[in-house]
Design a protein around this motif. Structure first.
Motif, PDB file in Angstrom:
ATOM      1  N   LYS A  19      -6.142   5.994   8.313  1.00  0.00           N
ATOM      2  CA  LYS A  19      -6.934   6.762   7.355  1.00  0.00           C
ATOM      3  C   LYS A  19      -6.028   7.639   6.484  1.00  0.00           C
ATOM      4  N   ARG A  20      -6.620   8.177   5.433  1.00  0.00           N
ATOM      5  CA  ARG A  20      -5.883   9.116   4.588  1.00  0.00           C
ATOM      6  C   ARG A  20      -5.467  10.338   5.406  1.00  0.00           C
ATOM      7  N   ASN A  21      -4.251  10.778   5.168  1.00  0.00           N
ATOM      8  CA  ASN A  21      -3.696  11.960   5.833  1.00  0.00           C
ATOM      9  C   ASN A  21      -3.506  11.804   7.343  1.00  0.00           C
ATOM     10  N   ALA A  22      -3.506  10.544   7.816  1.00  0.00           N
ATOM     11  CA  ALA A  22      -3.190  10.329   9.234  1.00  0.00           C
ATOM     12  C   ALA A  22      -1.694  10.508   9.470  1.00  0.00           C
ATOM     13  N   MET A  64       8.830  -2.558   5.134  1.00  0.00           N
ATOM     14  CA  MET A  64       7.762  -1.636   5.510  1.00  0.00           C
ATOM     15  C   MET A  64       6.644  -1.723   4.477  1.00  0.00           C
ATOM     16  N   ILE A  65       5.408  -1.895   4.942  1.00  0.00           N
ATOM     17  CA  ILE A  65       4.258  -1.967   4.049  1.00  0.00           C
ATOM     18  C   ILE A  65       3.435  -0.698   4.240  1.00  0.00           C
ATOM     19  N   ASP A  66       3.511   0.185   3.267  1.00  0.00           N
ATOM     20  CA  ASP A  66       2.749   1.442   3.294  1.00  0.00           C
ATOM     21  C   ASP A  66       1.420   1.179   2.582  1.00  0.00           C
ATOM     22  N   THR A  67       0.295   1.360   3.269  1.00  0.00           N
ATOM     23  CA  THR A  67      -1.005   0.966   2.719  1.00  0.00           C
ATOM     24  C   THR A  67      -1.887   2.172   2.406  1.00  0.00           C
ATOM     25  N   PRO A  68      -2.875   1.988   1.528  1.00  0.00           N
ATOM     26  CA  PRO A  68      -3.819   3.072   1.222  1.00  0.00           C
ATOM     27  C   PRO A  68      -4.669   3.425   2.441  1.00  0.00           C
ATOM     28  N   GLY A  69      -5.281   4.614   2.392  1.00  0.00           N
ATOM     29  CA  GLY A  69      -6.118   5.067   3.492  1.00  0.00           C
ATOM     30  C   GLY A  69      -7.373   4.212   3.670  1.00  0.00           C
ATOM     31  N   LEU A  70      -7.721   3.942   4.925  1.00  0.00           N
ATOM     32  CA  LEU A  70      -8.866   3.085   5.228  1.00  0.00           C
ATOM     33  C   LEU A  70     -10.207   3.783   5.028  1.00  0.00           C
ATOM     34  N   ASP A  71     -10.169   5.075   4.747  1.00  0.00           N
ATOM     35  CA  ASP A  71     -11.412   5.820   4.504  1.00  0.00           C
ATOM     36  C   ASP A  71     -11.515   6.242   3.039  1.00  0.00           C
ATOM     37  N   ASP A  72     -10.758   5.576   2.161  1.00  0.00           N
ATOM     38  CA  ASP A  72     -10.820   5.894   0.729  1.00  0.00           C
ATOM     39  C   ASP A  72     -12.251   5.699   0.242  1.00  0.00           C
ATOM     40  N   ASP A  73     -12.644   6.452  -0.798  1.00  0.00           N
ATOM     41  CA  ASP A  73     -14.043   6.393  -1.229  1.00  0.00           C
ATOM     42  C   ASP A  73     -14.153   6.020  -2.700  1.00  0.00           C
ATOM     43  N   GLY A  74     -15.370   5.751  -3.123  1.00  0.00           N
ATOM     44  CA  GLY A  74     -15.625   5.369  -4.510  1.00  0.00           C
ATOM     45  C   GLY A  74     -15.332   3.902  -4.751  1.00  0.00           C
TER      46      GLY A  74
END
Length: 408
Positions: A19-22, A64-74
């Protein structure tokens, strides 16, 4: 080959999810000992998957694959989450980063279930464990074990900020490398020390200036690692080179575009294959691609063929993917067929509209992503082959091209 020069397709791909900010970016920085990823308290700092080639000791060259947060919204957030999930298709090792202070959530559970479904080796990283009591850490660990039915050895309680348990995590990641990832050979298992191997490399408008393309470079290196000798020639010099060698080569490997000419000039008692066919086997899918080539004999007027490439490059006037292959296929099938084209990371979700797929050798794709594309084709019931295999079929030399592979 220097570790720093290791091609991306040959590196272990480690995907970081959560998630974001994890603390995904903080974990990357802690694992590498460098400030490679932007760390911020602002949610959603990583908005798109970012791939970083680096060295991760004691593992070696990785991506290394840095991915977006899984709880992103919109609406944009939904697309970003889709992109994150899409990265699983090229992930060799998955690291799920959980904010221990916030707890294990449905987003964490969903991605972990997907990771398990795809049989990707993984670790669950409970980050920020320094911010909660030891009893809470134990309870959180037990929750994950019970909910997802996983072994406790996959769970690490760490603090990216204080570097707690980072060393132990790195050691565990090393054990997750698939065993066949380090034992595969392009051509080394087909030749012996002291052998002569002739490589036919056309130098035309499509050839990159001042260098060889990746499959040619990697094949030459594998030959050298086998204590054999590679002789590199243009297709116009093959016959004179074979006459001048004074020793019969153990194998001739050609660029697919020159298959027809090379086959005519290579004596029948000398094994012949192509870079593209070698890479089909190297990615672990040659048998399926050989079967897929038979679809060329079943084409009908109006069929659509997808021609897909793993990389993006500047198209030349006589480009093999968009010009030569369509022309050869039409001439071979004598049918009025249509073509669709994709390149790079593009690969259609819906393959039902295609009669068959002709893919490049996949030298820029790692093995997992190539197998994912083949699985998509298989699930859709669409035959798939690759450039070299298709061209060998078109020229009537596929059987000869496969004689060197005893398993077939």
């Amino acid at each position: 080959m220097s570790l720093n020069n290791t091609p991306s397709s040959e590196r272990i791909h480690i995907g970081i999810y959560g998630k974001r900010n994890a603390g995904k970016s903080s974990i990357i920085n802690a694992l590498t000992g460098q400030n490679l990823a932007i760390v911020s308290d602002v949610m959603g700092t990583t908005t798109d998957p970012v791939l970083k080639a680096m060295e991760l000791l004691p593992l070696g060259p990785v991506v290394m694959i840095d991915t977006p947060g899984l709880d992103d919204d919109g609406e944009l957030g939904t697309l970003r989450i889709q992109k994150a999930y899409q990265m699983l298709n090229k992930t060799d090792i998955a690291l799920l980063v959980v904010d221990a202070h916030s707890g294990f959530t449905k987003e964490d559970a969903n991605i972990l279930l997907k990771i398990q479904d795809k049989h990707i080796p993984f670790a669950v990283i409970m980050n920020k464990c320094d911010l909660i009591e030891a009893e809470a850490v134990s309870a959180l660990t037990e929750q994950v074990i019970q909910e997802l039915n996983i072994d406790s050895k996959h769970i690490f309680c760490v603090s990216a900020e204080k570097k707690t348990n980072i060393y132990e995590l790195k050691e565990f990641i090393t054990t997750l490398v698939p065993s066949d990832q380090t034992s595969r050979r392009i051509v080394g298992d087909l030749i012996h020390p002291g052998d002569f191997i002739v490589l036919v490399v056309p130098i035309d408008k499509a050839a990159p200036k001042g260098r060889l393309i990746l499959p040619q470079q990697q094949t030459i290196r594998d030959i050298l690692d086998s204590d054999a000798t590679s002789v590199v020639v243009k297709e116009t010099d093959l016959k004179s080179t074979l006459d001048a060698l004074g020793k019969k080569p153990s194998l001739v490997i050609t660029d697919s575009q020159a298959f027809g000419k090379v086959s005519k000039e290579t004596p029948k008692d000398i094994p012949l294959t192509s870079f593209s066919i070698l890479f089909a086997r190297y990615k672990g899918n040659l048998k399926t691609l050989v079967e897929g080539a038979k679809a060329l004999d079943t084409l009908e007027d109006g069929d659509t063929i997808l021609i897909s490439e793993g990389c993006t490059h500047h198209r030349q006037c006589d480009d093999i993917g968009t010009v030569k292959l369509p022309r050869w296929i039409r001439e071979y099938s004598k049918k009025d067929v249509h073509f669709a084209f994709t390149s790079g990371t593009e690969f259609p979700y819906d393959l039902s509209k295609y009669k068959m797929i002709v893919h490049c050798g996949g030298c820029t794709l790692n093995e997992r992503e190539m197998k994912y594309r083949m699985k998509c084709a298989s699930d859709a019931g669409v035959p798939m082959t690759n450039y070299g295999t298709a061209i060998a079929q078109i020229h009537g030399i596929l059987d000869r091209s496969l004689e060197v592979f005893q398993e077939l």
